[in-house]
Design a protein around this motif. Sequence first.
Motif, PDB file in Angstrom:
ATOM      1  N   UNK A  19      60.868  13.447 -19.998  1.00 58.42           N
ATOM      2  CA  UNK A  19      60.765  14.606 -19.121  1.00 58.42           C
ATOM      3  C   UNK A  19      62.101  15.340 -18.957  1.00 58.42           C
ATOM      4  N   UNK A  20      63.211  14.622 -19.006  1.00 59.63           N
ATOM      5  CA  UNK A  20      64.515  15.288 -18.918  1.00 59.63           C
ATOM      6  C   UNK A  20      64.683  16.247 -20.092  1.00 59.63           C
ATOM      7  N   UNK A  21      64.347  15.779 -21.280  1.00 60.42           N
ATOM      8  CA  UNK A  21      64.472  16.635 -22.467  1.00 60.42           C
ATOM      9  C   UNK A  21      63.479  17.789 -22.424  1.00 60.42           C
ATOM     10  N   UNK A  22      62.247  17.511 -22.029  1.00 62.02           N
ATOM     11  CA  UNK A  22      61.219  18.555 -21.988  1.00 62.02           C
ATOM     12  C   UNK A  22      61.575  19.636 -20.975  1.00 62.02           C
ATOM     13  N   UNK A  23      62.000  19.228 -19.789  1.00 63.68           N
ATOM     14  CA  UNK A  23      62.340  20.199 -18.743  1.00 63.68           C
ATOM     15  C   UNK A  23      63.508  21.080 -19.194  1.00 63.68           C
ATOM     16  N   UNK A  24      64.525  20.474 -19.809  1.00 58.26           N
ATOM     17  CA  UNK A  24      65.669  21.262 -20.282  1.00 58.26           C
ATOM     18  C   UNK A  24      65.249  22.234 -21.383  1.00 58.26           C
ATOM     19  N   UNK A  25      64.425  21.790 -22.305  1.00 56.95           N
ATOM     20  CA  UNK A  25      63.983  22.667 -23.396  1.00 56.95           C
ATOM     21  C   UNK A  25      63.110  23.806 -22.873  1.00 56.95           C
ATOM     22  N   UNK A  26      62.215  23.509 -21.934  1.00 53.19           N
ATOM     23  CA  UNK A  26      61.388  24.569 -21.349  1.00 53.19           C
ATOM     24  C   UNK A  26      62.252  25.597 -20.620  1.00 53.19           C
ATOM     25  N   UNK A  27      63.253  25.122 -19.906  1.00 57.03           N
ATOM     26  CA  UNK A  27      64.141  26.029 -19.195  1.00 57.03           C
ATOM     27  C   UNK A  27      64.888  26.930 -20.174  1.00 57.03           C
ATOM     28  N   UNK A  28      65.418  26.345 -21.242  1.00 54.54           N
ATOM     29  CA  UNK A  28      66.147  27.141 -22.223  1.00 54.54           C
ATOM     30  C   UNK A  28      65.236  28.146 -22.922  1.00 54.54           C
TER      31      UNK A  28
END
Length: 114
Positions: free
Chosen positions: A87-96
């Motif tokens: 989820x840390x990676x997914x949230x960061x990628x969605x934000x970017x």
Amino acid sequence: MNVLSIAADTLWIIALSIMAGAARVAWRRMDSGVMVPMIGTWRLPRNLALITPVALAFALGVALLWGHRSTSDPSYNVIFFGLRATLAAIVAMLHLQWLKGALTTLDGEGALKS
């Protein structure tokens, strides 16, 4: 507290710092009165639009941290580590991805600084 919990904390810190850094760069490219596109035609003022996603990601990270720290079973520790890391990676990628789309839209409208 165990090694997996600390490793997941580290991944969330890295993800939040990437999000905050990208928001800071975007902040500098916009005037204070710019309305940033969020979802569809919905827009928020620059201050709120760039801070809210990072704050929500922080709240999600804290909720997952609480769940991870409240378990003592080793199998749950592995599951929570995988969940938090993913989820840390997914949230960061969605934000970017959202931020890139918002900046592209604003650039097309001529609302960004050079």
